[in-house]
Design a protein around this motif. Structure first.
Motif, PDB file in Angstrom:
ATOM      1  N   GLU A 214       0.825  -1.217   0.000  1.00 32.62           N
ATOM      2  CA  GLU A 214       0.000   0.000   0.000  1.00 32.62           C
ATOM      3  C   GLU A 214       0.858   1.266   0.000  1.00 32.62           C
ATOM      4  N   THR A 215       1.927   1.269   0.782  1.00 30.07           N
ATOM      5  CA  THR A 215       2.756   2.469   0.917  1.00 30.07           C
ATOM      6  C   THR A 215       3.830   2.575  -0.155  1.00 30.07           C
ATOM      7  N   GLY A 216       4.185   1.449  -0.773  1.00 31.23           N
ATOM      8  CA  GLY A 216       5.276   1.446  -1.735  1.00 31.23           C
ATOM      9  C   GLY A 216       6.639   1.526  -1.094  1.00 31.23           C
ATOM     10  N   VAL A 217       6.716   1.251   0.221  1.00 34.07           N
ATOM     11  CA  VAL A 217       7.976   1.331   0.972  1.00 34.07           C
ATOM     12  C   VAL A 217       8.400  -0.079   1.380  1.00 34.07           C
ATOM     13  N   ALA A 218       9.573  -0.519   0.921  1.00 38.87           N
ATOM     14  CA  ALA A 218      10.102  -1.816   1.339  1.00 38.87           C
ATOM     15  C   ALA A 218      10.394  -1.788   2.839  1.00 38.87           C
ATOM     16  N   LEU A 219      10.357  -2.955   3.481  1.00 36.20           N
ATOM     17  CA  LEU A 219      10.556  -3.053   4.925  1.00 36.20           C
ATOM     18  C   LEU A 219      11.516  -4.185   5.259  1.00 36.20           C
ATOM     19  N   ALA A 220      12.549  -3.857   6.030  1.00 41.16           N
ATOM     20  CA  ALA A 220      13.439  -4.872   6.608  1.00 41.16           C
ATOM     21  C   ALA A 220      13.286  -4.800   8.114  1.00 41.16           C
ATOM     22  N   LEU A 221      13.087  -5.934   8.757  1.00 41.82           N
ATOM     23  CA  LEU A 221      12.869  -5.944  10.202  1.00 41.82           C
ATOM     24  C   LEU A 221      13.327  -7.261  10.798  1.00 41.82           C
ATOM     25  N   GLY A 222      13.581  -7.223  12.109  1.00 40.80           N
ATOM     26  CA  GLY A 222      13.958  -8.415  12.835  1.00 40.80           C
ATOM     27  C   GLY A 222      12.751  -9.105  13.437  1.00 40.80           C
ATOM     28  N   VAL A 223      12.738 -10.458  13.358  1.00 41.07           N
ATOM     29  CA  VAL A 223      11.630 -11.261  13.887  1.00 41.07           C
ATOM     30  C   VAL A 223      12.179 -12.543  14.502  1.00 41.07           C
ATOM     31  N   PRO A 224      11.481 -13.106  15.492  1.00 37.38           N
ATOM     32  CA  PRO A 224      11.795 -14.478  15.895  1.00 37.38           C
ATOM     33  C   PRO A 224      11.154 -15.428  14.892  1.00 37.38           C
ATOM     34  N   ARG A 225      11.839 -16.516  14.586  1.00 41.78           N
ATOM     35  CA  ARG A 225      11.357 -17.422  13.542  1.00 41.78           C
ATOM     36  C   ARG A 225      11.588 -18.860  13.968  1.00 41.78           C
ATOM     37  N   ILE A 226      10.599 -19.707  13.744  1.00 41.81           N
ATOM     38  CA  ILE A 226      10.716 -21.124  14.074  1.00 41.81           C
ATOM     39  C   ILE A 226      10.807 -21.942  12.792  1.00 41.81           C
ATOM     40  N   GLU A 227      11.789 -22.830  12.755  1.00 43.90           N
ATOM     41  CA  GLU A 227      11.913 -23.796  11.665  1.00 43.90           C
ATOM     42  C   GLU A 227      12.401 -25.112  12.238  1.00 43.90           C
ATOM     43  N   ASP A 228      11.705 -26.186  11.928  1.00 45.06           N
ATOM     44  CA  ASP A 228      12.044 -27.510  12.463  1.00 45.06           C
ATOM     45  C   ASP A 228      12.167 -27.466  13.986  1.00 45.06           C
ATOM     46  N   ASP A 229      11.258 -26.734  14.613  1.00 46.95           N
ATOM     47  CA  ASP A 229      11.173 -26.579  16.069  1.00 46.95           C
ATOM     48  C   ASP A 229      12.366 -25.838  16.664  1.00 46.95           C
ATOM     49  N   GLN A 230      13.210 -25.257  15.830  1.00 43.99           N
ATOM     50  CA  GLN A 230      14.313 -24.431  16.324  1.00 43.99           C
ATOM     51  C   GLN A 230      13.925 -22.959  16.221  1.00 43.99           C
ATOM     52  N   LEU A 231      14.331 -22.183  17.232  1.00 38.81           N
ATOM     53  CA  LEU A 231      14.034 -20.754  17.266  1.00 38.81           C
ATOM     54  C   LEU A 231      15.243 -19.988  16.745  1.00 38.81           C
ATOM     55  N   PHE A 232      15.010 -19.116  15.763  1.00 45.45           N
ATOM     56  CA  PHE A 232      16.075 -18.306  15.174  1.00 45.45           C
ATOM     57  C   PHE A 232      15.806 -16.824  15.406  1.00 45.45           C
ATOM     58  N   ASN A 233      16.883 -16.079  15.559  1.00 44.58           N
ATOM     59  CA  ASN A 233      16.841 -14.618  15.567  1.00 44.58           C
ATOM     60  C   ASN A 233      17.045 -14.211  14.104  1.00 44.58           C
ATOM     61  N   SER A 234      15.986 -13.755  13.456  1.00 49.73           N
ATOM     62  CA  SER A 234      15.999 -13.613  12.000  1.00 49.73           C
ATOM     63  C   SER A 234      15.681 -12.192  11.567  1.00 49.73           C
ATOM     64  N   ALA A 235      15.913 -11.941  10.306  1.00 51.75           N
ATOM     65  CA  ALA A 235      15.512 -10.694   9.670  1.00 51.75           C
ATOM     66  C   ALA A 235      14.918 -11.025   8.317  1.00 51.75           C
ATOM     67  N   VAL A 236      13.964 -10.218   7.891  1.00 54.03           N
ATOM     68  CA  VAL A 236      13.338 -10.407   6.588  1.00 54.03           C
ATOM     69  C   VAL A 236      13.308  -9.074   5.861  1.00 54.03           C
ATOM     70  N   LEU A 237      13.340  -9.148   4.544  1.00 56.79           N
ATOM     71  CA  LEU A 237      13.174  -7.982   3.686  1.00 56.79           C
ATOM     72  C   LEU A 237      11.938  -8.209   2.834  1.00 56.79           C
ATOM     73  N   ILE A 238      11.013  -7.261   2.910  1.00 56.85           N
ATOM     74  CA  ILE A 238       9.741  -7.329   2.188  1.00 56.85           C
ATOM     75  C   ILE A 238       9.707  -6.177   1.193  1.00 56.85           C
ATOM     76  N   THR A 239       9.422  -6.452  -0.069  1.00 52.11           N
ATOM     77  CA  THR A 239       9.318  -5.389  -1.064  1.00 52.11           C
ATOM     78  C   THR A 239       7.881  -5.279  -1.571  1.00 52.11           C
ATOM     79  N   PRO A 240       7.504  -4.091  -2.060  1.00 47.67           N
ATOM     80  CA  PRO A 240       6.131  -3.920  -2.551  1.00 47.67           C
ATOM     81  C   PRO A 240       5.807  -4.839  -3.723  1.00 47.67           C
ATOM     82  N   GLU A 241       6.808  -5.125  -4.547  1.00 54.84           N
ATOM     83  CA  GLU A 241       6.563  -5.904  -5.757  1.00 54.84           C
ATOM     84  C   GLU A 241       6.501  -7.403  -5.505  1.00 54.84           C
ATOM     85  N   ASP A 242       7.351  -7.901  -4.611  1.00 58.06           N
ATOM     86  CA  ASP A 242       7.546  -9.349  -4.507  1.00 58.06           C
ATOM     87  C   ASP A 242       7.315  -9.939  -3.118  1.00 58.06           C
ATOM     88  N   GLY A 243       6.906  -9.146  -2.149  1.00 62.41           N
ATOM     89  CA  GLY A 243       6.722  -9.671  -0.803  1.00 62.41           C
ATOM     90  C   GLY A 243       8.062  -9.977  -0.154  1.00 62.41           C
TER      91      GLY A 243
END
Length: 261
Positions: free
Chosen positions: A74-103
């Motif tokens: 909606e805003t056209g502003v990409a977002l990078a942020l830190g999140v906790p993330r679970i994979e295979d029951d393991q907890l990770f300190n993660s970051a993601v980058l989200i863009t308006p075009e591709d998620g």
């Protein structure tokens, strides 16, 4: 070409309120003409939380990311942020980058865990960030302590990284200002890249954060910086500076890796 980016320094509270603050930050960044917003380490959950609390938030992260991705669109502003993330029951300190075009275009797990508490709480990431093209720049992710290792940043620069996005959460203890004040512009200068560093602020469950968000240019200049309070930093990146500096030697070109171990 100039690209305008923003870094959000924020005080964490409840996950729902953090998500609301991030959405508001996207609105604020868009209003100031920024096309990317960098938020802190574990911005969605808060950093000074128990493993159980982080797992609870992590279970809701996919839904939160979906909502934030809609706001990014909606805003056209990409977002990078830190999140906790679970994979295979393991907890990770993660970051993601989200863009308006591709998620979500990048997901990275913190490789250098800081202190016994982090090592007891999170699984260690074992892969460097991939690089993605964003508005003509090759972008990579690091998280907090990662950027304090010259080898980590240099290896990404050798892969072609031109903008390092670094969510962080610096506790206010000792002479920790060295990281923000000196390491960030140094990493930018020695690799000929932009480095954006966004931190938590205020107090969370008894932990006081330094803040210290900083955006540095390849020529070692500080483009934007703040102290301990909540803030939105705005910086214009002159992409013509990438890979060169009138104040430094061509470090990447003149390396002699056959001498290094």
């Amino acid at each position: 070409m100039n690209l305008r980016i923003a870094a959000l320094q924020m005080t964490p509270t409840r996950a729902q309120d953090n998500e609301t603050r991030l959405a508001r930050g996207l609105n604020e960044a868009a209003a100031q003409g920024a096309t990317l917003l960098l938020a802190p380490e574990l911005a969605l959950s808060g950093y000074n939380q128990s493993a159980e609390a982080l797992r609870d938030v992590a279970s809701e992260v996919p839904a939160a990311i979906k909502r934030l991705a809609q706001k990014v669109k909606e805003t056209g502003v990409a977002l990078a942020l830190g999140v906790p993330r679970i994979e295979d029951d393991q907890l990770f300190n993660s970051a993601v980058l989200i863009t308006p075009e591709d998620g979500v275009v990048l997901t990275y797990d913190k490789c250098h865990l800081f202190g016994e508490e982090e090592r007891a709480t999170f699984a260690q990431g074992n892969r460097r960030s991939r690089l993605v093209n964003w508005n003509g720049l090759k972008v990579g992710l690091l998280i907090c302590y990662d950027v304090e290792f010259p080898e980590m940043v240099r290896s990404l620069a050798l892969d072609g990284m031109q903008l390092a996005l670094v969510p962080t959460a610096l506790p206010k203890v000792g002479d920790i200002t060295t990281v923000s004040d000196r390491y960030i512009p140094t990493r930018a200068f020695e690799n000929g890249i932009f480095v954006a560093y966004a931190g938590l602020s205020g107090v969370e469950n008894g932990m006081t954060y330094l803040g210290g968000s900083h955006i540095a240019a390849p020529d070692c200049r500080t483009l934007a910086k703040c102290g301990e309070d909540e803030a939105l930093l705005i910086a214009d990146l002159d992409t013509g500076l990438v890979g060169r500096s009138d104040r430094s030697g061509p470090y990447l070109r003149d390396r002699r890796p056959e001498l290094y171990r």
